[in-house]
Design an enzyme around this catalytic site. Structure first.
Site, mmCIF file in Angstrom:
data_model
loop_
_atom_site.group_PDB
_atom_site.id
_atom_site.type_symbol
_atom_site.label_atom_id
_atom_site.label_comp_id
_atom_site.label_asym_id
_atom_site.label_seq_id
_atom_site.Cartn_x
_atom_site.Cartn_y
_atom_site.Cartn_z
ATOM 1 N N GLY A 501 0.805 -1.212 0.000
ATOM 2 C CA GLY A 501 0.000 0.000 0.000
ATOM 3 C C GLY A 501 0.842 1.267 0.000
ATOM 4 O O GLY A 501 0.755 2.082 -0.924
ATOM 5 N N GLN A 590 2.906 -1.809 13.323
ATOM 6 C CA GLN A 590 2.750 -2.875 12.325
ATOM 7 C C GLN A 590 3.682 -4.045 12.626
ATOM 8 O O GLN A 590 3.288 -5.215 12.546
ATOM 9 C CB GLN A 590 3.053 -2.347 10.916
ATOM 10 C CG GLN A 590 1.907 -1.558 10.321
ATOM 11 C CD GLN A 590 0.642 -2.363 10.256
ATOM 12 O OE1 GLN A 590 0.574 -3.379 9.574
ATOM 13 N NE2 GLN A 590 -0.367 -1.944 10.995
ATOM 14 N N GLY A 656 3.802 -4.361 6.592
ATOM 15 C CA GLY A 656 2.610 -4.944 7.220
ATOM 16 C C GLY A 656 2.756 -6.424 7.507
ATOM 17 O O GLY A 656 2.097 -6.960 8.402
ATOM 18 N N GLU A 657 3.605 -7.109 6.735
ATOM 19 C CA GLU A 657 3.655 -8.564 6.840
ATOM 20 C C GLU A 657 4.980 -9.137 7.320
ATOM 21 O O GLU A 657 5.021 -10.225 7.870
ATOM 22 C CB GLU A 657 3.264 -9.161 5.478
ATOM 23 C CG GLU A 657 1.770 -9.011 5.279
ATOM 24 C CD GLU A 657 1.307 -9.088 3.852
ATOM 25 O OE1 GLU A 657 1.693 -8.203 3.061
ATOM 26 O OE2 GLU A 657 0.565 -10.020 3.508
#
Ligand code: MOS
Length: 696
Positions: A501, A590, A656-657
Site C-alpha cells: 500500500g 505494524q 505490514g507482513e
C-alpha cells in the site's frame, strides 16, 4: 524541498475521531429507512437445496423478505465464483450463505433467519487435508503468479552426497482471520445506482467486482471505506457481506445493513490453508548449504482454486547449488482459503527456519552464524542481484540487542526453578511489491493543498503516512495538506494488501505533487488540479525488475514449565530492514502486530474441522484461542536505516507482513533449546510438552 515530514512520528490523523467514536465504520452511517440483513448459512456440506419454506420466517414480526436462490436477482458470472451467492441451489461447503433475511431490526432479522426451513439432498464429502489425500494435483501456478515448481542443479544427487542432512516434515493448521470489525456493509440502491459503505481493504477492487456482478457501468457504483477495523487479507477483495447486502437491498428496495457475526467469520470469508511441508536440507561440515528441497501440500475448495505459495519463501532466502520446490493442492468440500497476513511466506518460513535450526544443531554451528554463512547477494531463484538485502545486518544487530553472544547451544542448558529457559532465532523476508495507483493533487487559493487517492487505512496509519509523503512532495508543512482516501470516486489505487500500500500510494502521490509543482511554477489560476499515475516496478524497460525484499531477524526467549509444559515468552525482539520508514509510530505498531500474530500462531491458533459435519468446531474467540498479554513480557521491534533507491520514489518496502514471517519458527526453535523437544506441528500447546521434566 522536503519539509521533513517523512520519518517523523506523527499521531494518526483520525485518532481523535476514533477514540471519541465519531469515525464511522461500514454499518454506522445514519441512513433513512435502513433495514437489516442476517445471513443464513447452509447446514450441510455438499448437496442441493430441495425446498425452502419461508412461511414462518415471513410471518415473524418485522421480517420483510427472505432472499434465496429462488427469488434473488441474477448476477453475471465472473472470476470469483464464491461470490455468486443465492444463484443456484447447489451447496459447496458448510456455512455457504444460502439465504438472507431482511427485517426492520437486527433482532427481527436474526429471529427470521432461525425460522427459515431448508431441506437438502446431500452427497458424501471430504473436508480434511491429509498427506496422501486422493486427488492431490499440481496447480498451473501458485499465488499470485509464481511457477508451481522450481528446480536447479540436481537435488537428489546433491542431497545424497552431503555429509550433513536434515529431512523433516512440518504441519500447520488452518488459521482464521479475525479483524476487530467483522465483514460488514451498508448497501443502498437509488435509481439503479449502487452505493455501498463496505469494510474492505480496497474500495477499488470491490467497485470493479460489484460493477461486474450487477452488470452496472462503473459510474453507477460507489464504494466508500473511510475507516476499516482490520482485515489481515480477508478483506482483500469483495466478500460475501457486500454481495448479500447489495442483493438484499435491491430485493426489498430499501437500504440494508449486513454485518457478519464473529462466528460467521470462521470459514466463508477465507482462512489460511492448513499445510504439510517436507523440508530437506543438506550442508557441508562448515554449514554451507548444498541442497535445499521444500515440498508443500495445501488445500483449496471445489469452486475456486486458491494455490498458496507456501514454498516460495525457500526459493530466495538461502543459496545452494541444488534446489527444488514443489506445491501440490487438493480440492476439498470446504470454503475457499484466502489471504492471511503473509500468505505463503508465513507458514513457509515456519518450516524452513525451523529446519535451518535443526541443521545448525546437526552440523554444530550457531544458528545465527549458519544463516550468515548462507547469505547471498544474488537471488538464487532469479540469478540476479537483490536491490538490497540486509538480512545479515538484521541478524547481527538483533544478536547484539538481544544478547545472543555466549549462548550455550545445548538444549536444556538453562533452568530457573521450575522453568526451562531457551532462546531461538529465525530469519524473515517478504517481497517488496507495488501496484498501479493514481492520485490527484490540488492547490487551493488559500495556500492549502488537497490530495486525493482511493487508498484504504485498515487501521495501519496509512492515511497519516500518505499525508506525510504528500507534504514533503509538495514542499509544504503537513498542516497545509488535507488528505482524502477510502472512496471509489477518488483516483483508483492499489488495495491495502501484500505490504504494498504505502509503496504504491506514495508513488502516485509524489508524481501528482511533482506535476502540480510544475504547473504552479508559472503562476496560474487560483485552483490547480492534476492527476498522476505511479509506475510500477514489475517491469523496467521491458525487463523484469531486480528482485526486492524486506528482511528481518526474529529473536525469542521462552520459559517452559518443566511440569506442565506451559510456554511463556520472556521476550521477543525483531530487527527489520524494510526500506524507508515513513512514520516510526505506525511502523512499530505494524511490526509488533505482525510479531504478536506470529506468537499467536506459535502457541495457540488452530482451526479444527470435524470431518463428520464438515464444520469448524472452534468458531468463536472463546474456543479459537489467540495470544494475550500473559504470553509475553516484552516485544521489541527495531529497524535499520535502509536506503534503497531502486524501489520507488519514497524508498518504501512495506512492513505490514514482514513482522509475522519467521516469528513462529523463532518461538519453536527457542522451545527446542529450552526443552530438547522439537515441535513440528503447530500450535506448541502444553499437551505436546507435558512431562518434559522426565526427559532429562
Ligand atoms: Mo494481506 S494477507 O497482504 O492483505
Amino acid at each position: 524541498m522536503s519539509t521533513g515530514a517523512v520519518g517523523r512520528a506523527y499521531p494518526r490523523l483520525e485518532g481523535p475521531a476514533k477514540v471519541t467514536g465519531t469515525a464511522r465504520y461500514a454499518v454506522e452511517y445514519p441512513v433513512d429507512g435502513v433495514t437489516y440483513g442476517w445471513a443464513v448459512p447452509s447446514a450441510v456440506v455438499r448437496g442441493r437445496i430441495t425446498r425452502i419454506d419461508t412461511t414462518e420466517a415471513l410471518a415473524s414480526p418485522g421480517v420483510l423478505a427472505v432472499v434465496h436462490h429462488g427469488n434473488a436477482s441474477r448476477m453475471a458470472p465472473g472470476p470469483q465464483p464464491e461470490l455468486r451467492l443465492l444463484q443456484a441451489p447447489t451447496v459447496h461447503y458448510r456455512g455457504q450463505y444460502v439465504a438472507v433475511v431482511v427485517a426492520t431490526s437486527l433482532e427481527a432479522a436474526r429471529e427470521g433467519a432461525r425460522l427459515v426451513r431448508i431441506d437438502y439432498d446431500t452427497s458424501p464429502h471430504s473436508t480434511v487435508l491429509t498427506d496422501d489425500h486422493p486427488g492431490l494435483y499440481k496447480p498451473d501456478q501458485v499465488n499470485p503468479s509464481y511457477p508451481t515448481d522450481t528446480a536447479e542443479g540436481d537435488f537428489d544427487a546433491g542431497y545424497a552426497a552431503a555429509p550433513v542432512r536434515v529431512d523433516v516434515t512440518y504441519r500447520t493448521p488452518a488459521y482464521h482471520n479475525n479483524p476487530m470489525e467483522p465483514h460488514a456493509t451498508t448497501a443502498q440502491w437509488h435509481d439503479g445506482q449502487l452505493l455501498v459503505h463496505d469494510s474492505t481493504q480496497g474500495a477499488t477492487p470491490v467497485h470493479a467486482t460489484l460493477a461486474e456482478l450487477f452488470e452496472l457501468p462503473p459510474e453507477s457504483v460507489r464504494v466508500v471505506a473511510e475507516h476499516v477495523g482490520g482485515g489481515f487479507g480477508s478483506k482483500g477483495y469483495a466478500k460475501a457481506s457486500v454481495v448479500l447486502a447489495a442483493l438484499a437491498a435491491r430485493h426489498v428496495d430499501r437500504p440494508v445493513r449486513l454485518a457478519l457475526t464473529r462466528q460467521q467469520l470462521f470459514g466463508p470469508v477465507g482462512y489460511r490453508t492448513p499445510t504439510i511441508q517436507r523440508v530437506r536440507l543438506a550442508a557441508d561440515t562448515d554449514g554451507r548449504l548444498t541442497a535445499i528441497c521444500h515440498d508443500a501440500v495445501s488445500q483449496t475448495s471445489t469452486i475456486r482454486e486458491f494455490a498458496e505459495q507456501t514454498a516460495v519463501y525457500t526459493r530466495s532466502m538461502y543459496a545452494a547449488p541444488h534446489r527444488r520446490t514443489t506445491h501440490r493442492l487438493v480440492r476439498l468440500d470446504v470454503p475457499t482459503p484466502f489471504w492471511m497476513r503473509a500468505p505463503g511466506e508465513c507458514p513457509g518460513a515456519y518450516a524452513l527456519e525451523s529446519a535451518v535450526d535443526e541443521l545448525a544443531i546437526a552440523v554444530g554451528i550457531d544458528p545465527v552464524e549458519l544463516r550468515i554463512r548462507n547469505d547471498t547477494a544474488v537471488d538464487p531463484d532469479q540469478g540476479r542481484p537483490f536491490t538490497s538485502r540486509n538480512v545479515v545486518a538484521c541478524l547481527r544487530e538483533g544478536a547484539e540487542r538481544f544478547g545472543w553472544a555466549g549462548r550455550d547451544p545445548s538444549p536444556r542448558s538453562r533452568r530457573d526453578g521450575r522453568w526451562l529457559i531457551g532462546t531461538g532465532v529465525a530469519g524473515s523476508s517478504y517481497p517488496a511489491r507495488n501496484r498501479p495507483s493514481s492520485a490527484t493533487a490540488t492547490a487551493r487559493p488559500d495556500g492549502s493543498f488537497l490530495v486525493q487517492i482511493n487508498a484504504t487505512d485498515i487501521g495501519t496509519g496509512a492515511r497519516t503516512a500518505i499525508w506525510q509523503v504528500a507534504a514533503d512532495a509538495l514542499g509544504v508543512p503537513p498542516e497545509r495538506v488535507e488528505i482524502r482516501i477510502g472512496d471509489s470516486q477518488l483516483p483508483a489505487a492499489a488495495l491495502a494488501g501484500g505490504s504494498m500500500g504505502t509503496a504504491s500510494w506514495s508513488w502516485a502521490v509524489i508524481r501528482a505533487a511533482q506535476a502540480l509543482r510544475e504547473k504552479l511554477r508559472d503562476g496560474g489560476p487560483p485552483t490547480v488540479e492534476v492527476t498522476a499515475e505511479a509506475d510500477t516496478t514489475e517491469e523496467v524497460g521491458g525487463q523484469p525488475a531486480l528482485p526486492r525484499y524486506a528482511y528481518g531477524a526474529q529473536f525469542v526467549e521462552v520459559r517452559v514449565d518443566a511440569d506442565t509444559g506451559e510456554v511463556r515468552l520472556n521476550r521477543m525482539l525483531g530487527v527489520f530492514a524494510a526500506g524507508r520508514v515513513v512514520n516510526p509510530t505506525t511502523a512499530r505498531s505494524q511490526l509488533i502486530g505482525g510479531m504478536t500474530m506470529g506468537l499467536s500462531m506459535a502457541l495457540h491458533e488452530e482451526g479444527l474441522l470435524d470431518e463428520r459435519y464438515g464444520d469448524w468446531v472452534n468458531h468463536d474467540l472463546a474456543t479459537y484461542h489467540i495470544t494475550g498479554c500473559a504470553d509475553v513480557e516484552s516485544i521489541e521491534a527495531y529497524w535499520l536505516d535502509e536506503r534503497d533507491d531502486e524501489l520507488n520514489p519514497a524508498g518504501v518496502k512495506g512492513l505490514g507482513e514482514i513482522g509475522i514471517v519467521g516469528a513462529a519458527a523463532a518461538v519453536a526453535n527457542a522451545v527446542h533449546h529450552a526443552t530438547g523437544v522439537r515441535i513440528r506441528e503447530l500450535p506448541i500447546r502444553l499437551d505436546k510438552l507435558i512431562g518434559v521434566s522426565d526427559l532429562a
